[in-house]
Scaffold this active site. Structure first.
Site, PDB file in Angstrom:
ATOM      1  N   GLY A  24      -5.878  28.427  19.679  1.00 29.95           N
ATOM      2  CA  GLY A  24      -6.300  27.271  18.891  1.00 29.95           C
ATOM      3  C   GLY A  24      -5.503  27.146  17.613  1.00 29.95           C
ATOM      4  O   GLY A  24      -6.019  26.725  16.580  1.00 29.95           O
ATOM      5  N   SER A  26      -2.937  25.246  16.724  1.00 24.95           N
ATOM      6  CA  SER A  26      -2.169  24.037  16.449  1.00 24.95           C
ATOM      7  C   SER A  26      -2.721  23.230  15.287  1.00 24.95           C
ATOM      8  O   SER A  26      -2.067  22.292  14.824  1.00 24.95           O
ATOM      9  CB  SER A  26      -2.121  23.151  17.704  1.00 24.95           C
ATOM     10  OG  SER A  26      -3.431  22.751  18.085  1.00 24.95           O
ATOM     11  N   TYR A 165     -22.408  23.830  22.842  1.00 27.32           N
ATOM     12  CA  TYR A 165     -21.705  24.582  21.807  1.00 27.32           C
ATOM     13  C   TYR A 165     -22.533  25.784  21.359  1.00 27.32           C
ATOM     14  O   TYR A 165     -22.022  26.911  21.270  1.00 27.32           O
ATOM     15  CB  TYR A 165     -21.408  23.658  20.625  1.00 27.32           C
ATOM     16  CG  TYR A 165     -20.564  24.290  19.551  1.00 27.32           C
ATOM     17  CD1 TYR A 165     -19.184  24.388  19.692  1.00 27.32           C
ATOM     18  CD2 TYR A 165     -21.138  24.796  18.381  1.00 27.32           C
ATOM     19  CE1 TYR A 165     -18.396  24.958  18.700  1.00 27.32           C
ATOM     20  CE2 TYR A 165     -20.359  25.369  17.389  1.00 27.32           C
ATOM     21  CZ  TYR A 165     -18.988  25.448  17.557  1.00 27.32           C
ATOM     22  OH  TYR A 165     -18.211  26.020  16.576  1.00 27.32           O
TER      23      TYR A 165
END
Length: 259
Positions: A24, A26, A165
């Protein structure tokens, strides 16, 4: 059993000669983690689905004098996870630190959430961490550290419908404990979670207007966190300063979870 050799305390927070893998990476918190690890001395292997954005993070790490590689990675695909770790081994020589940061979220009422949407969150946030841990754990040497980026929503709620989540993050904390039990004693690999509260990120950019201000009233610190504060916790968990910590979830939340 021999006692650990204790060096000057500040040396315990250095990561010179170490190689970290960050997923993750980026955007958002992943960039903050990569930068902090590089500032502490680590070379960094960067993984994310958006390969173009990864190049920006790579340039940032290299501007700090560290080596970096960028590998397009979808952590929901076990083969991608193994490819990222293998690239780190081939080009950087080792893997000492894994930061399992890749994640997505939804805010859909439970009676309306489609099965494929729920599965996608679990596949990235929970299963993806497992595939990455499997790949990294197979090549890590004793003294290595796996850091799973969990969430306070694994323990509390946030006033929005986030079943997928929350379930993924609660599951991740359980996964952390079990991997620590399996690997710390036998392989010398520490496994911990860091559970952030509210920090500025792409995910929080999607929250309804005024939501963060409302949640701030629950936070003892009276504000959302700065990504650098969270990155400091990652650096701590990665190095020798946290050498006697494993199987734990560290809440970095400004006091949210005790209110």
């Amino acid at each position: 059993m021999t006692e650990p050799v204790l060096s000057p305390v500040l040396d315990a927070f250095r990561l010179d000669g170490r190689v970290a893998v960050v997923t993750g990476a980026s955007s958002g918190l992943g960039v903050a983690f990569a930068r902090a690890l590089a500032e502490a001395g680590a070379d960094v292997a960067l993984g994310a689905r958006r390969a173009d954005r990864l190049q920006e993070t790579r340039a940032l790490v290299e501007s700090l004098g560290r080596r970096a590689i960028a590998v397009a990675t979808d952590v929901a695909r076990p083969e991608d996870c193994h490819a990222l770790v293998q690239a780190a081994m081939d080009e950087l020589g080792r893997v000492d630190i894994l930061v399992n940061n890749a994640g997505i979220g939804t805010a859909v009422p439970a009676l309306k959430e489609a099965p494929e949407a729920f599965r996608r969150v679990i596949d990235i946030n929970l299963n993806g961490c497992y595939w990455m841990a499997q790949a990294a754990g197979a090549v890590m040497e004793p003294g290595s550290s796996i850091i799973n980026i969990s969430s306070v929503l694994g323990l509390t709620t946030a006033g929005m419908p986030q079943a997928a989540y929350a379930a993924s993050k609660a599951g991740l904390d359980g996964l952390t404990r079990d991997l620590a039990q399996q690997w710390t004693g036998r392989r010398g690999i520490r496994v911990n979670s860091i559970a952030p509260g509210f920090f500025a990120s792409e995910m929080t950019d999607q929250y309804p207007e005024g939501y963060l201000e409302l949640q701030s009233k629950r936070i003892l610190a009276g504000r959302i966190g700065d990504p650098r504060e969270l990155a400091a916790a990652v650096v701590f968990m990665a190095g020798a300063g946290a050498g006697y910590i494993t199987g734990q979830t560290l809440y970095v939340d400004g006091g949210l979870t005790i209110t």
